[in-house]
Each structure stands twice: as C-alpha cells, then as structure tokens.
Write a protein that holds these residues in place. Sequence first.
Motif, PDB file in Angstrom:
ATOM      1  N   ALA A  82       0.840  -1.207   0.000  1.00 51.70           N
ATOM      2  CA  ALA A  82       0.000   0.000   0.000  1.00 51.70           C
ATOM      3  C   ALA A  82       0.866   1.245   0.000  1.00 51.70           C
ATOM      4  N   SER A  83       1.909   1.258   0.802  1.00 56.45           N
ATOM      5  CA  SER A  83       2.815   2.420   0.849  1.00 56.45           C
ATOM      6  C   SER A  83       3.512   2.626  -0.482  1.00 56.45           C
ATOM      7  N   ARG A  84       3.957   1.540  -1.117  1.00 58.46           N
ATOM      8  CA  ARG A  84       4.622   1.646  -2.427  1.00 58.46           C
ATOM      9  C   ARG A  84       3.666   2.244  -3.448  1.00 58.46           C
ATOM     10  N   LEU A  85       2.427   1.775  -3.466  1.00 63.74           N
ATOM     11  CA  LEU A  85       1.458   2.253  -4.445  1.00 63.74           C
ATOM     12  C   LEU A  85       1.003   3.677  -4.140  1.00 63.74           C
ATOM     13  N   GLU A  86       0.923   4.052  -2.878  1.00 60.02           N
ATOM     14  CA  GLU A  86       0.592   5.436  -2.533  1.00 60.02           C
ATOM     15  C   GLU A  86       1.661   6.384  -3.074  1.00 60.02           C
ATOM     16  N   ALA A  87       2.925   5.966  -3.046  1.00 64.14           N
ATOM     17  CA  ALA A  87       4.013   6.790  -3.592  1.00 64.14           C
ATOM     18  C   ALA A  87       3.877   6.963  -5.102  1.00 64.14           C
ATOM     19  N   LEU A  88       3.153   6.043  -5.762  1.00 66.48           N
ATOM     20  CA  LEU A  88       2.927   6.112  -7.209  1.00 66.48           C
ATOM     21  C   LEU A  88       1.645   6.862  -7.559  1.00 66.48           C
ATOM     22  N   GLY A  89       0.887   7.290  -6.539  1.00 64.42           N
ATOM     23  CA  GLY A  89      -0.319   8.058  -6.800  1.00 64.42           C
ATOM     24  C   GLY A  89      -1.621   7.401  -6.365  1.00 64.42           C
ATOM     25  N   ALA A  90      -1.566   6.198  -5.804  1.00 64.50           N
ATOM     26  CA  ALA A  90      -2.779   5.535  -5.322  1.00 64.50           C
ATOM     27  C   ALA A  90      -3.239   6.183  -4.020  1.00 64.50           C
ATOM     28  N   GLY A  91      -4.499   5.982  -3.708  1.00 60.36           N
ATOM     29  CA  GLY A  91      -5.049   6.427  -2.438  1.00 60.36           C
ATOM     30  C   GLY A  91      -5.596   5.243  -1.663  1.00 60.36           C
ATOM     31  N   ARG A  92      -5.622   5.381  -0.360  1.00 64.60           N
ATOM     32  CA  ARG A  92      -6.119   4.309   0.502  1.00 64.60           C
ATOM     33  C   ARG A  92      -7.585   4.577   0.834  1.00 64.60           C
ATOM     34  N   ALA A  93      -8.419   3.559   0.717  1.00 60.98           N
ATOM     35  CA  ALA A  93      -9.830   3.685   1.088  1.00 60.98           C
ATOM     36  C   ALA A  93     -10.036   3.179   2.517  1.00 60.98           C
ATOM     37  N   TYR A  94      -9.726   1.891   2.755  1.00 63.35           N
ATOM     38  CA  TYR A  94      -9.891   1.338   4.095  1.00 63.35           C
ATOM     39  C   TYR A  94      -9.154   0.008   4.214  1.00 63.35           C
ATOM     40  N   ARG A  95      -8.981  -0.408   5.456  1.00 66.31           N
ATOM     41  CA  ARG A  95      -8.293  -1.659   5.779  1.00 66.31           C
ATOM     42  C   ARG A  95      -9.264  -2.543   6.554  1.00 66.31           C
ATOM     43  N   VAL A  96      -9.315  -3.828   6.189  1.00 67.34           N
ATOM     44  CA  VAL A  96     -10.137  -4.804   6.886  1.00 67.34           C
ATOM     45  C   VAL A  96      -9.204  -5.795   7.574  1.00 67.34           C
ATOM     46  N   GLU A  97      -9.369  -5.941   8.871  1.00 64.47           N
ATOM     47  CA  GLU A  97      -8.503  -6.797   9.684  1.00 64.47           C
ATOM     48  C   GLU A  97      -8.904  -8.264   9.570  1.00 64.47           C
ATOM     49  N   PRO A  98      -7.938  -9.165   9.739  1.00 66.68           N
ATOM     50  CA  PRO A  98      -8.274 -10.586   9.810  1.00 66.68           C
ATOM     51  C   PRO A  98      -9.169 -10.841  11.029  1.00 66.68           C
ATOM     52  N   ASP A  99     -10.131 -11.759  10.882  1.00 69.25           N
ATOM     53  CA  ASP A  99     -11.022 -12.031  12.003  1.00 69.25           C
ATOM     54  C   ASP A  99     -10.851 -13.434  12.578  1.00 69.25           C
ATOM     55  N   GLY A 100      -9.857 -14.173  12.078  1.00 72.46           N
ATOM     56  CA  GLY A 100      -9.641 -15.530  12.568  1.00 72.46           C
ATOM     57  C   GLY A 100     -10.574 -16.552  11.942  1.00 72.46           C
ATOM     58  N   GLY A 101     -11.511 -16.089  11.128  1.00 71.23           N
ATOM     59  CA  GLY A 101     -12.447 -16.981  10.444  1.00 71.23           C
ATOM     60  C   GLY A 101     -12.250 -16.902   8.952  1.00 71.23           C
ATOM     61  N   MET A 102     -13.306 -16.483   8.250  1.00 66.82           N
ATOM     62  CA  MET A 102     -13.236 -16.405   6.791  1.00 66.82           C
ATOM     63  C   MET A 102     -12.454 -15.198   6.302  1.00 66.82           C
ATOM     64  N   GLU A 103     -12.406 -14.135   7.084  1.00 64.15           N
ATOM     65  CA  GLU A 103     -11.722 -12.913   6.637  1.00 64.15           C
ATOM     66  C   GLU A 103     -10.241 -12.970   6.986  1.00 64.15           C
ATOM     67  N   HIS A 104      -9.403 -12.918   5.950  1.00 62.92           N
ATOM     68  CA  HIS A 104      -7.952 -12.978   6.145  1.00 62.92           C
ATOM     69  C   HIS A 104      -7.311 -11.602   6.204  1.00 62.92           C
ATOM     70  N   GLY A 105      -8.080 -10.558   5.885  1.00 64.99           N
ATOM     71  CA  GLY A 105      -7.570  -9.194   5.895  1.00 64.99           C
ATOM     72  C   GLY A 105      -7.208  -8.715   4.499  1.00 64.99           C
ATOM     73  N   PHE A 106      -7.524  -7.451   4.211  1.00 65.78           N
ATOM     74  CA  PHE A 106      -7.180  -6.841   2.928  1.00 65.78           C
ATOM     75  C   PHE A 106      -7.200  -5.328   3.084  1.00 65.78           C
ATOM     76  N   ILE A 107      -6.668  -4.639   2.073  1.00 65.88           N
ATOM     77  CA  ILE A 107      -6.695  -3.176   2.028  1.00 65.88           C
ATOM     78  C   ILE A 107      -7.325  -2.769   0.710  1.00 65.88           C
ATOM     79  N   THR A 108      -8.348  -1.925   0.765  1.00 64.70           N
ATOM     80  CA  THR A 108      -8.960  -1.399  -0.444  1.00 64.70           C
ATOM     81  C   THR A 108      -8.310  -0.058  -0.761  1.00 64.70           C
TER      82      THR A 108
END
Length: 143
Positions: free
Chosen positions: A105-131
């Motif tokens: 995310a930091s590398r892509l922000e330096a190229l002009g991307a923006g961060r929307a939000y981060r979803v944390e792992p929940d120990g179940g089906m969600e492994h975590g991601f950054i939009t």
Amino acid sequence: MSREFQVTFDCADPAALAAFWAEALGYEVQPPPEGFESWDDALRAFGVPESQWNSRSAIVADGAPRVFFQRVPEGKTAKNRVHLDLRVAPGLVGDERMQALEAEASRLEALGAGRAYRVEPDGGMEHGFITMHDPEGNEFCLD
C-alpha cells in the motif's frame, strides 16, 4: 475451451493510468509496432492527429491478460462493479500478512494511489485486505 481476454479501464489519462498499473502489476507499457522507436513516431506515421495520441494505451506481460486504457469524456461516478485484487500476500496470515499488505500500500501510494480502508483478519473467513483507489479513483484491493 478457454478464451483470451483483456481488462479495459475507461479513464481520463490513458498514458498516466497505464504507467501506474504497469508499476502496480509488474507489467510494461505495450511497445510500439515493429519498425518504430516510439508510439509518437508510429502515430505520426499512421496520420493520427496529435490530439488523439493519448486516447488509449495498454500494458502487457508474458502469459498475462492485456490491460487496455481508453479515454472517455465522462468521469467516474460510482463504485466499480468489477475490480482487480492484487494478490501480494498469498499464503501469509495475521500480522505478517497485514505487514506485507501495508508495505505494498505504501509503495502504491508513492505512485499516486489512495487508501480507502483496511479490513482486519477475524480468525475466520476474513484474512484481511486493504482497499485502494488508483490515481483516477478506481477501486482495487490488496489481498
């Protein structure tokens, strides 16, 4: 039977968006046709008006789908119905996974991307991601 396909982005600045996604995906901007040193040389020879030179661009990588960028007059107005997931942390879990996603995310922000939000792992089906948003606001995920 499988089919060849490309992914197409509508955008305002095809050259700039192609450069961003080439870096993000590890692709290259599609080289000009054989016999031409640059796209400007090729387009000039083909008689394309200079006002149309940045009307489209593409990025390529061996064995991967071509990504095409075409200039359109209207801007983005709603959430994408289809988006790319950049698989930057396959096999990683927990803190190690999220650290890898944050680094990208930091590398892509330096190229002009923006961060929307981060979803944390929940120990179940969600492994975590950054939009994220590319430089023209198109959503994509770091997964």
